[in-house]
Design an enzyme around this catalytic site. Structure first.
Site, PDB file in Angstrom:
ATOM      1  N   ARG A  91       0.825  -1.211   0.000  1.00 23.67           N
ATOM      2  CA  ARG A  91       0.000   0.000   0.000  1.00 23.67           C
ATOM      3  C   ARG A  91       0.860   1.262   0.000  1.00 23.67           C
ATOM      4  NH1 ARG A  91      -2.712  -2.974  -2.038  1.00 23.67           N
ATOM      5  NH2 ARG A  91      -4.622  -3.869  -1.291  1.00 23.67           N
ATOM      6  N   GLU A  94       1.856   1.553  -3.530  1.00 30.34           N
ATOM      7  CA  GLU A  94       0.690   1.997  -4.281  1.00 30.34           C
ATOM      8  C   GLU A  94       0.455   3.491  -4.087  1.00 30.34           C
ATOM      9  OE1 GLU A  94      -3.837   0.422  -4.802  1.00 30.34           O
ATOM     10  OE2 GLU A  94      -3.127   0.664  -2.739  1.00 30.34           O
ATOM     11  N   SER A 117      16.056  14.400   0.023  1.00 32.96           N
ATOM     12  CA  SER A 117      17.050  13.417   0.440  1.00 32.96           C
ATOM     13  C   SER A 117      16.409  12.313   1.256  1.00 32.96           C
ATOM     14  CB  SER A 117      18.138  14.100   1.279  1.00 32.96           C
ATOM     15  OG  SER A 117      19.018  13.127   1.814  1.00 32.96           O
TER      16      SER A 117
END
Length: 149
Positions: A91, A94, A117
């Site tokens: 997830r 995603e 960074s």
């Protein structure tokens, strides 16, 4: 002479000892006076611990010097592809695949040509109560690094 225990072997022993002793990652982080997300990542093999940190963790978890040595090694960072298919981890991937391009655009609009960074980086985790169900709050805090030619 015995070889130094690998970070993955040390991580497995830390995880087992933590569970068997009923300790939270937060409690271990308090023991070494470090952020909980960093501590958890370090003890799972993603960061080296200092000698003092490794010894404190091993004392708390009743683990031996061999584990402390493994915890102090420099890591090979990253995640096994099989772990990436875990629903919780997937997830995150995603969410970044959906919102990553927008975040990139917003970083460039706000800061200019550069990146956030992940080395000079902090991450925080929190639980936020909400009427429709508690929320997971993850904060990435990375230094902006501009591209210089």
């Amino acid at each position: 002479m015995q070889p130094i225990m690998s970070k993955s072997e040390a991580a497995a022993l830390v995880t087992a000892a933590r569970i068997r002793r009923g300790l939270t990652w937060t409690r271990i982080a308090e023991e070494i006076d470090a952020p909980v997300v960093w501590t958890t990542a370090a003890l799972l093999g993603q960061h080296p611990l200092s000698r003092e940190q490794a010894q404190s963790v091993c004392t708390l978890l009743e683990l031996d010097e061999a584990v402390a040595e493994g915890l102090m090694l420099q890591p090979t960072r990253g995640t096994d592809p099989a772990v990436m298919s875990d629903p919780t981890i997937y997830r995150f991937a995603e969410a970044l695949s959906v919102y990553g391009p927008a975040l990139k655009e917003l970083i460039h609009e706000e800061f200019g040509d550069g990146i956030m960074s992940a080395i000079n980086f902090k991450v925080d985790f929190a639980r936020r109560p909400a009427p429709e169900g508690d929320r997971v709050v993850i904060t990435f805090d990375g230094k902006f690094l501009d591209y210089r030619w």
